[in-house]
Design a protein around this motif. Sequence first.
Motif, short mmCIF file in Angstrom:
data_model
loop_
_atom_site.label_atom_id
_atom_site.label_comp_id
_atom_site.label_asym_id
_atom_site.label_seq_id
_atom_site.Cartn_x
_atom_site.Cartn_y
_atom_site.Cartn_z
N ILE A 127 0.86 -1.18 0.00
CA ILE A 127 0.00 0.00 0.00
C ILE A 127 0.90 1.22 0.00
O ILE A 127 1.73 1.39 0.88
N SER A 128 0.77 2.05 -1.03
CA SER A 128 1.59 3.25 -1.12
C SER A 128 0.77 4.38 -1.72
O SER A 128 0.04 4.18 -2.68
N ASP A 129 0.92 5.56 -1.14
CA ASP A 129 0.26 6.73 -1.72
C ASP A 129 1.23 7.50 -2.62
O ASP A 129 0.90 8.55 -3.13
N GLN A 130 2.43 6.94 -2.83
CA GLN A 130 3.42 7.56 -3.71
C GLN A 130 3.27 7.01 -5.12
O GLN A 130 2.89 5.86 -5.31
N SER A 131 3.61 7.83 -6.11
CA SER A 131 3.63 7.36 -7.49
C SER A 131 4.84 6.45 -7.67
O SER A 131 5.79 6.47 -6.87
N VAL A 132 4.81 5.64 -8.71
CA VAL A 132 5.95 4.75 -8.99
C VAL A 132 7.22 5.57 -9.24
O VAL A 132 8.32 5.18 -8.86
N GLN A 133 7.06 6.74 -9.85
CA GLN A 133 8.21 7.61 -10.09
C GLN A 133 8.81 8.08 -8.77
O GLN A 133 10.04 8.13 -8.61
N ASP A 134 7.95 8.42 -7.81
CA ASP A 134 8.44 8.83 -6.48
C ASP A 134 9.13 7.69 -5.76
O ASP A 134 10.15 7.87 -5.11
N LEU A 135 8.57 6.48 -5.88
CA LEU A 135 9.19 5.32 -5.26
C LEU A 135 10.57 5.05 -5.86
O LEU A 135 11.53 4.78 -5.14
N MET A 136 10.66 5.13 -7.18
CA MET A 136 11.95 4.89 -7.83
C MET A 136 12.96 5.97 -7.46
O MET A 136 14.14 5.68 -7.23
N ALA A 137 12.51 7.21 -7.37
CA ALA A 137 13.40 8.30 -6.96
C ALA A 137 13.89 8.09 -5.53
O ALA A 137 15.06 8.36 -5.21
N ALA A 138 13.01 7.59 -4.66
CA ALA A 138 13.40 7.34 -3.27
C ALA A 138 14.47 6.25 -3.20
O ALA A 138 15.42 6.36 -2.41
N LYS B 85 16.66 5.57 -5.56
CA LYS B 85 17.90 6.18 -6.07
C LYS B 85 18.53 7.11 -5.03
O LYS B 85 19.75 7.15 -4.87
N LYS B 86 17.69 7.82 -4.30
CA LYS B 86 18.19 8.71 -3.25
C LYS B 86 18.91 7.92 -2.15
O LYS B 86 19.87 8.39 -1.55
N LYS B 87 18.44 6.68 -1.90
CA LYS B 87 19.08 5.82 -0.91
C LYS B 87 20.35 5.17 -1.46
O LYS B 87 21.04 4.46 -0.74
N GLY B 88 20.66 5.41 -2.72
CA GLY B 88 21.88 4.87 -3.31
C GLY B 88 21.70 3.62 -4.14
O GLY B 88 22.68 3.04 -4.61
N TYR B 89 20.46 3.18 -4.35
CA TYR B 89 20.21 2.00 -5.16
C TYR B 89 20.09 2.40 -6.63
O TYR B 89 19.52 3.44 -6.95
N PHE B 90 20.59 1.56 -7.51
CA PHE B 90 20.45 1.81 -8.94
C PHE B 90 19.07 1.40 -9.45
O PHE B 90 18.57 1.96 -10.41
N TYR B 91 18.50 0.40 -8.79
CA TYR B 91 17.19 -0.13 -9.19
C TYR B 91 16.35 -0.41 -7.95
O TYR B 91 16.89 -0.70 -6.89
N PRO B 92 15.02 -0.40 -8.09
CA PRO B 92 14.17 -0.85 -6.99
C PRO B 92 14.32 -2.36 -6.84
O PRO B 92 14.87 -3.03 -7.73
N PRO B 93 13.82 -2.95 -5.76
CA PRO B 93 14.03 -4.38 -5.53
C PRO B 93 13.15 -5.29 -6.39
O PRO B 93 13.43 -6.47 -6.51
N GLU C 76 8.72 -1.45 -15.29
CA GLU C 76 9.82 -2.36 -15.03
C GLU C 76 10.77 -1.72 -14.04
O GLU C 76 11.12 -0.55 -14.16
N GLY C 77 11.16 -2.48 -13.04
CA GLY C 77 12.11 -2.02 -12.04
C GLY C 77 13.51 -2.44 -12.45
O GLY C 77 14.13 -1.84 -13.30
N ARG C 78 13.97 -3.53 -11.86
CA ARG C 78 15.27 -4.05 -12.25
C ARG C 78 15.10 -4.95 -13.47
O ARG C 78 14.00 -5.42 -13.74
#
Length: 127
Positions: free
Chosen positions: A18-29, A31-39, A52-54
Motif C-alpha cells: 500500500i503506497s500513496d506515492q507514485s511509482v516515479q516517487d518510489l523509484m526516486a526514493a 535512487k536517493k538511498k543509493g540504489y540503482f534499481y528498486p528491488p 519495469e524495475g530491475r
Amino acid sequence: MKLKERNNTNACVIFYEISDQSVQDLMAAYKKKGYFYPPWHIYIDEDGHLTEGRPVDVVAGSEYPNNEEIFAIVVNSPDDISINGQQEDALAQIISKVFQEYPDIERMDIHVNPDLTTSAVSRLRQP
C-alpha cells in the motif's frame, strides 16, 4: 553497475503493498538511498500500468526472501488483501508471460504487507 544474474527461477512472487506515492516517487526514493534499481522486477500501479524495475533476468532485491530465485512483482494494493480489475488484468498478463519465459517455476507466492517475511503466504500451482 552489474547486477547478479538469476540462475534459477523457482517462484513468481507477488507482493501487495500500500503506497500513496507514485511509482516515479518510489523509484526516486530508491535512487536517493543509493540504489540503482528498486528491488522488484515489475510494479503494477493502481491503474494497472506496468513499470519495469530491475532487469527481468537478475536477482530480486535483498529485501525479499529467497531473492536469488524469484521473479518479483509488486502490486500497489488499495488495501492489504485486494486488487482492482485493472490490476488483476495486468497481473494475469504478466504472470502468463513469466510462466512462458520460465517454465520451470514451481510455485507462485503471494505476500501481503506489512511484514513480508512473516505474512501469510498462499501457495498456488502453475496454471
